[in-house]
Write an enzyme that holds these catalytic residues in place. Structure first.
Site, mmCIF file in Angstrom:
data_model
loop_
_atom_site.group_PDB
_atom_site.id
_atom_site.type_symbol
_atom_site.label_atom_id
_atom_site.label_comp_id
_atom_site.label_asym_id
_atom_site.label_seq_id
_atom_site.Cartn_x
_atom_site.Cartn_y
_atom_site.Cartn_z
ATOM 1 N N HIS A 120 0.793 -1.178 -0.184
ATOM 2 C CA HIS A 120 0.089 -0.019 -0.043
ATOM 3 C C HIS A 120 0.766 1.288 0.076
ATOM 4 O O HIS A 120 0.432 2.272 0.269
ATOM 5 C CB HIS A 120 -0.927 -0.023 1.076
ATOM 6 C CG HIS A 120 -1.847 -1.003 1.258
ATOM 7 N ND1 HIS A 120 -2.618 -1.447 2.446
ATOM 8 C CD2 HIS A 120 -2.456 -1.967 0.313
ATOM 9 C CE1 HIS A 120 -3.446 -2.583 2.004
ATOM 10 N NE2 HIS A 120 -3.284 -2.695 0.745
ATOM 11 N N THR A 188 -3.689 -8.322 10.448
ATOM 12 C CA THR A 188 -4.334 -7.823 9.860
ATOM 13 C C THR A 188 -5.887 -8.361 9.799
ATOM 14 O O THR A 188 -6.061 -9.447 10.353
ATOM 15 C CB THR A 188 -3.813 -8.068 8.180
ATOM 16 O OG1 THR A 188 -4.777 -7.655 7.345
ATOM 17 C CG2 THR A 188 -3.640 -9.545 7.965
ATOM 18 N N ALA A 231 0.978 -9.510 18.812
ATOM 19 C CA ALA A 231 2.073 -9.846 17.709
ATOM 20 C C ALA A 231 3.663 -9.589 18.641
ATOM 21 O O ALA A 231 4.429 -10.364 18.737
ATOM 22 C CB ALA A 231 2.256 -9.189 16.746
HETATM 23 P P1 NAD Z 1 -11.253 -2.568 -0.997
HETATM 24 O O1 NAD Z 1 -12.668 -2.277 -1.722
HETATM 25 O O2 NAD Z 1 -10.920 -3.991 -0.676
HETATM 26 O O3 NAD Z 1 -10.940 -1.762 0.446
HETATM 27 C C1 NAD Z 1 -11.836 -1.044 0.698
HETATM 28 C C2 NAD Z 1 -11.839 -1.870 2.220
HETATM 29 O O4 NAD Z 1 -11.522 -0.555 3.105
HETATM 30 C C3 NAD Z 1 -13.139 -2.240 2.641
HETATM 31 O O5 NAD Z 1 -12.882 -3.594 2.431
HETATM 32 C C4 NAD Z 1 -13.107 -1.707 4.064
HETATM 33 O O6 NAD Z 1 -12.433 -3.040 4.871
HETATM 34 C C5 NAD Z 1 -12.217 -0.707 4.086
HETATM 35 N N1 NAD Z 1 -13.066 0.379 4.120
HETATM 36 C C6 NAD Z 1 -13.608 1.301 3.206
HETATM 37 N N2 NAD Z 1 -14.526 2.064 4.080
HETATM 38 C C7 NAD Z 1 -14.056 2.185 5.398
HETATM 39 C C8 NAD Z 1 -14.629 2.787 6.493
HETATM 40 N N3 NAD Z 1 -15.450 3.660 6.472
HETATM 41 N N4 NAD Z 1 -14.021 2.472 7.607
HETATM 42 C C9 NAD Z 1 -13.347 1.510 7.690
HETATM 43 N N5 NAD Z 1 -12.795 0.795 6.624
HETATM 44 C C10 NAD Z 1 -13.331 0.806 5.496
HETATM 45 O O7 NAD Z 1 -10.159 -1.976 -1.958
HETATM 46 P P2 NAD Z 1 -10.184 -0.187 -2.474
HETATM 47 O O8 NAD Z 1 -11.139 0.262 -1.497
HETATM 48 O O9 NAD Z 1 -10.290 -0.348 -3.977
HETATM 49 O O10 NAD Z 1 -8.944 0.118 -1.885
HETATM 50 C C11 NAD Z 1 -7.465 -0.360 -2.697
HETATM 51 C C12 NAD Z 1 -6.602 -0.547 -1.768
HETATM 52 O O11 NAD Z 1 -6.173 0.623 -1.242
HETATM 53 C C13 NAD Z 1 -6.885 -1.492 -0.695
HETATM 54 O O12 NAD Z 1 -5.708 -2.702 -0.785
HETATM 55 C C14 NAD Z 1 -6.746 -0.898 0.414
HETATM 56 O O13 NAD Z 1 -6.071 -1.579 1.552
HETATM 57 C C15 NAD Z 1 -5.615 0.391 0.056
HETATM 58 N N6 NAD Z 1 -5.494 1.533 1.213
HETATM 59 C C16 NAD Z 1 -4.745 1.862 1.804
HETATM 60 C C17 NAD Z 1 -4.650 2.847 2.642
HETATM 61 C C18 NAD Z 1 -3.651 3.661 3.581
HETATM 62 O O14 NAD Z 1 -3.528 4.489 4.175
HETATM 63 N N7 NAD Z 1 -2.643 2.699 3.266
HETATM 64 C C19 NAD Z 1 -6.161 3.518 2.761
HETATM 65 C C20 NAD Z 1 -7.115 3.016 2.256
HETATM 66 C C21 NAD Z 1 -7.076 1.952 1.204
HETATM 67 N N1 APR Z 2 -1.176 -8.137 17.793
HETATM 68 C C1 APR Z 2 -1.677 -8.713 16.731
HETATM 69 N N2 APR Z 2 -2.880 -8.136 16.007
HETATM 70 C C2 APR Z 2 -3.322 -7.069 16.426
HETATM 71 C C3 APR Z 2 -2.736 -6.241 17.331
HETATM 72 C C4 APR Z 2 -1.621 -6.577 18.107
HETATM 73 N N3 APR Z 2 -0.984 -6.121 19.101
HETATM 74 N N4 APR Z 2 -3.467 -5.203 17.575
HETATM 75 C C5 APR Z 2 -4.733 -5.219 16.802
HETATM 76 N N5 APR Z 2 -4.388 -6.301 16.036
HETATM 77 C C6 APR Z 2 -5.175 -6.951 14.580
HETATM 78 C C7 APR Z 2 -6.856 -6.748 14.819
HETATM 79 O O1 APR Z 2 -7.316 -7.806 15.707
HETATM 80 C C8 APR Z 2 -7.004 -6.554 13.488
HETATM 81 O O2 APR Z 2 -7.120 -7.923 13.008
HETATM 82 O O3 APR Z 2 -4.596 -6.384 13.746
HETATM 83 C C9 APR Z 2 -5.977 -6.162 12.812
HETATM 84 C C10 APR Z 2 -5.895 -4.757 12.385
HETATM 85 O O4 APR Z 2 -7.027 -4.629 11.464
HETATM 86 P P1 APR Z 2 -7.015 -3.500 10.489
HETATM 87 O O5 APR Z 2 -7.254 -2.190 11.505
HETATM 88 O O6 APR Z 2 -8.278 -3.641 9.449
HETATM 89 O O7 APR Z 2 -5.814 -3.096 9.772
HETATM 90 P P2 APR Z 2 -5.320 -4.037 8.336
HETATM 91 O O8 APR Z 2 -5.800 -5.123 8.188
HETATM 92 O O9 APR Z 2 -3.959 -3.486 8.195
HETATM 93 O O10 APR Z 2 -6.230 -2.919 7.142
HETATM 94 C C11 APR Z 2 -5.904 -3.232 5.853
HETATM 95 O O11 APR Z 2 -6.971 -1.446 4.872
HETATM 96 O O12 APR Z 2 -7.487 0.758 5.317
HETATM 97 C C12 APR Z 2 -6.698 -0.202 4.704
HETATM 98 O O13 APR Z 2 -4.955 0.025 3.495
HETATM 99 C C13 APR Z 2 -5.466 0.147 4.741
HETATM 100 O O14 APR Z 2 -3.455 -1.367 5.042
HETATM 101 C C14 APR Z 2 -4.898 -1.036 5.529
HETATM 102 C C15 APR Z 2 -5.716 -2.166 4.776
#
Ligand code: NAD
Ligand code: APR
Length: 245
Positions: A120, A188, A231
């Site tokens: 990302h 994650t 973790a």
């Molecule tokens: P996607 O539709 O799979 O990702 C959207 C995801 O973002 C949803 O599945 C949901 O889990 C989450 N999401 C959307 N709205 C949300 C909300 N209001 N609150 C919490 N979670 C929310 O794929 P996409 O939307 O096409 O995104 C493309 C890629 O961009 C994804 O892989 C995503 O992880 C990434 N991304 C990165 C960042 C970052 O800051 N690194 C932020 C947003 C998205």
């Molecule tokens: N140790 C292990 N797991 C943890 C801990 C910890 N100390 N704290 C939180 N978690 C776990 C939670 O249980 C949850 O499953 O980490 C995960 C955090 O999930 P998200 O907040 O959804 O973060 P992530 O899965 O990285 O989101 C994926 O979504 O918004 C986009 O691009 C963005 O990279 C992000 C992607």
């Protein structure tokens, strides 16, 4: 929990190629809030459409840059935690380790992990809106950073909602998922594609899969191992048990 850790560590000791996918949870103990953790999750304070999307950036680039600049300051102030260091240590003990992260905080690199696949993007890079060139330093002119080469507006080099992931990173992540004999998913929520599919793909190939986060039930159903735990506590125990040296 101890038996699950021991059983997984026994397999890790014999691994040829370990693929690791990390998410916001691995940086939680470094003080960086996760996305979906209700209390502290970043999204609970902001609407992602507002900040982490092309439309949000077009509508209000100053707000978006202020948000990412603040996250960058926090990421620079944060320290890698024992989970990051455990993966850097594991990298030295197994024949091959591919580290794939959804995080943009750069903590894996600071803990010593090499060739990290950033699915990302990164908080520590900006991209020129004119020619796509990448920059690790930039200066702010009237609140917005501009390309030092051509003066065009810079954007964070981060993948936003609705955007495609960097193709090469994705291809390397898929290749490692298809080739590995052990796949570890750490911190994650597995709700965001395409990263969320990687553990499933590994499992479908009968690789040994570990899922470690705070939602799983701790259980060993080989080749699937799930652990509910932090973790920063669990990973060092797994690596130490697999490689006591
Ligand atoms: P996607 O539709 O799979 O990702 C959207 C995801 O973002 C949803 O599945 C949901 O889990 C989450 N999401 C959307 N709205 C949300 C909300 N209001 N609150 C919490 N979670 C929310 O794929 P996409 O939307 O096409 O995104 C493309 C890629 O961009 C994804 O892989 C995503 O992880 C990434 N991304 C990165 C960042 C970052 O800051 N690194 C932020 C947003 C998205
Ligand atoms: N140790 C292990 N797991 C943890 C801990 C910890 N100390 N704290 C939180 N978690 C776990 C939670 O249980 C949850 O499953 O980490 C995960 C955090 O999930 P998200 O907040 O959804 O973060 P992530 O899965 O990285 O989101 C994926 O979504 O918004 C986009 O691009 C963005 O990279 C992000 C992607």
């Amino acid at each position: 929990l101890d038996t699950v850790i021991a059983a997984f560590a026994n397999r890790l000791r014999l691994a040829h190629h370990v693929a690791v996918l990390t998410g916001a949870g691995i940086s939680a103990e470094s003080g960086i809030p996760t996305f979906r953790d209700a209390q502290t999750g970043l999204w609970s304070h902001f609407d992602p459409e507002e900040l982490a999307s092309p439309a949000g950036f077009a509508r209000n680039p100053t707000l978006v840059w202020r948000w990412y600049a603040e996250r960058r300051v926090k990421a620079c102030a944060a320290q890698p935690n024992p989970a990051h260091y455990a993966l850097a240590k594991l990298d030295k003990h197994v024949p091959r380790l591919t580290l794939i992260t959804q995080n943009i905080d750069g903590l894996h690199q600071r803990a010593g992990s090499r060739n990290v696949i950033e699915l990302h993007g990164s908080l520590h890079r900006a991209r020129c809106m004119a020619d796509g060139s990448l920059h690790t330093t930039w200066d702010y002119a009237e609140e917005l950073p501009h390309c030092p080469d051509c003066g065009a507006l810079l954007r964070p080099d981060v993948v936003w909602f609705g955007e495609m992931l960097p193709q090469t990173a994705l291809e390397k992540a898929w290749a490692a998922t298809l080739d590995c004999d052990i796949f570890m998913s750490i911190g994650t929520s597995g709700v965001v594609e395409p990263a969320a599919s990687l553990p499933r793909i590994a499992l479908s190939r009968n690789a040994t899969v570990l899922i470690l986060n705070l939602e799983q039930q701790t259980a060993a159903r080989p080749p699937l191992f799930t652990i509910n735990g932090k973790a920063g506590e669990i990973l060092p125990r797994i690596v130490k048990m697999a490689f006591p040296v």
